[in-house]
Design a protein around this motif. Structure first.
Motif, PDB file in Angstrom:
ATOM      1  N   GLU A   6       6.406   7.031  -5.331  1.00 32.13           N
ATOM      2  CA  GLU A   6       6.336   6.442  -4.003  1.00 32.13           C
ATOM      3  C   GLU A   6       5.542   7.374  -3.091  1.00 32.13           C
ATOM      4  O   GLU A   6       5.479   8.576  -3.312  1.00 32.13           O
ATOM      5  CB  GLU A   6       7.740   6.257  -3.418  1.00 32.13           C
ATOM      6  N   ARG A  43       7.955  -1.683   1.036  1.00 22.34           N
ATOM      7  CA  ARG A  43       7.736  -1.800  -0.409  1.00 22.34           C
ATOM      8  C   ARG A  43       6.534  -2.693  -0.718  1.00 22.34           C
ATOM      9  O   ARG A  43       5.769  -2.413  -1.631  1.00 22.34           O
ATOM     10  CB  ARG A  43       8.975  -2.351  -1.105  1.00 22.34           C
ATOM     11  N   TRP A  48       4.747  -3.732  -4.306  1.00 17.34           N
ATOM     12  CA  TRP A  48       5.880  -4.472  -4.833  1.00 17.34           C
ATOM     13  C   TRP A  48       5.805  -5.912  -4.349  1.00 17.34           C
ATOM     14  O   TRP A  48       5.130  -6.227  -3.389  1.00 17.34           O
ATOM     15  CB  TRP A  48       7.189  -3.846  -4.359  1.00 17.34           C
ATOM     16  N   MET A  60      13.178  -6.476  -5.506  1.00 15.73           N
ATOM     17  CA  MET A  60      11.733  -6.282  -5.527  1.00 15.73           C
ATOM     18  C   MET A  60      11.311  -5.958  -6.959  1.00 15.73           C
ATOM     19  O   MET A  60      12.063  -5.341  -7.704  1.00 15.73           O
ATOM     20  CB  MET A  60      11.337  -5.132  -4.611  1.00 15.73           C
ATOM     21  N   ARG A  62       7.765  -4.774  -9.503  1.00 17.35           N
ATOM     22  CA  ARG A  62       6.386  -4.275  -9.589  1.00 17.35           C
ATOM     23  C   ARG A  62       5.972  -4.322 -11.054  1.00 17.35           C
ATOM     24  O   ARG A  62       6.719  -3.900 -11.929  1.00 17.35           O
ATOM     25  CB  ARG A  62       6.311  -2.850  -9.060  1.00 17.35           C
ATOM     26  N   GLU A  96       9.085  -2.910 -13.237  1.00 17.99           N
ATOM     27  CA  GLU A  96      10.158  -2.202 -12.532  1.00 17.99           C
ATOM     28  C   GLU A  96      10.820  -3.138 -11.538  1.00 17.99           C
ATOM     29  O   GLU A  96      10.157  -3.935 -10.884  1.00 17.99           O
ATOM     30  CB  GLU A  96       9.594  -1.016 -11.760  1.00 17.99           C
ATOM     31  N   ARG A  97      12.135  -3.012 -11.410  1.00 14.44           N
ATOM     32  CA  ARG A  97      12.883  -3.781 -10.426  1.00 14.44           C
ATOM     33  C   ARG A  97      13.721  -2.820  -9.598  1.00 14.44           C
ATOM     34  O   ARG A  97      14.232  -1.829 -10.095  1.00 14.44           O
ATOM     35  CB  ARG A  97      13.809  -4.779 -11.106  1.00 14.44           C
ATOM     36  N   ASN A 112      17.757   1.099  -8.742  1.00  9.99           N
ATOM     37  CA  ASN A 112      16.736   0.732  -9.721  1.00  9.99           C
ATOM     38  C   ASN A 112      17.357  -0.075 -10.838  1.00  9.99           C
ATOM     39  O   ASN A 112      18.447   0.232 -11.304  1.00  9.99           O
ATOM     40  CB  ASN A 112      16.057   1.974 -10.288  1.00  9.99           C
TER      41      ASN A 112
END
Length: 114
Positions: A6, A43, A48, A60, A62, A96-97, A112
């Motif tokens: 990030e 995000r 995202w 969210m 990605r 990724e969530r 996560n």
């Protein structure tokens, strides 16, 4: 991307002053929704997208899942030469969530997922 990639300063993901009550009261539902909107927008700015959303929670995501049917067809059409590309994509492709929740105090909790 790994979850810790990030931008600098986004680790806590807390909104700027002005989203909370001046007298120290816990935020009401409207303020909690505004805090979540702020976190979701942060995000989205880093790539995202929103998968689902409720009043005080958003999921969210990605990345994109790999289309194995398409790659299988390409592999057969290219006499199995596409198999190497498919293998590399299958190993490196990540989805990724993250679940963003605003608790009763107005704090953003990030979890996560798989």
């Amino acid at each position: 991307m790994r979850p810790h990639d990030e931008p600098k300063g986004w680790g806590a993901l807390q909104p700027p002053p002005g989203y909370y009550s001046a007298d120290g009261r816990p935020p009401d539902e409207t303020q909690r929704a505004l805090i979540l909107d702020w976190a979701v927008n942060q995000r989205i700015a880093s790539g995202w997208r929103v998968e689902s959303r409720s009043g005080t929670q958003a999921v969210m995501v990605r990345g994109h899942p790999l289309n194995h049917v398409l790659h299988a067809i390409l592999m057969v059409l290219t006499c199995f030469l596409w198999g190497g590309v498919w293998l590399v994509l299958a190993v490196t492709n990540k989805v990724e969530r993250v679940s963003l929740t605003v608790d009763a105090r107005g704090t953003i909790v990030s979890v996560n997922g798989p």
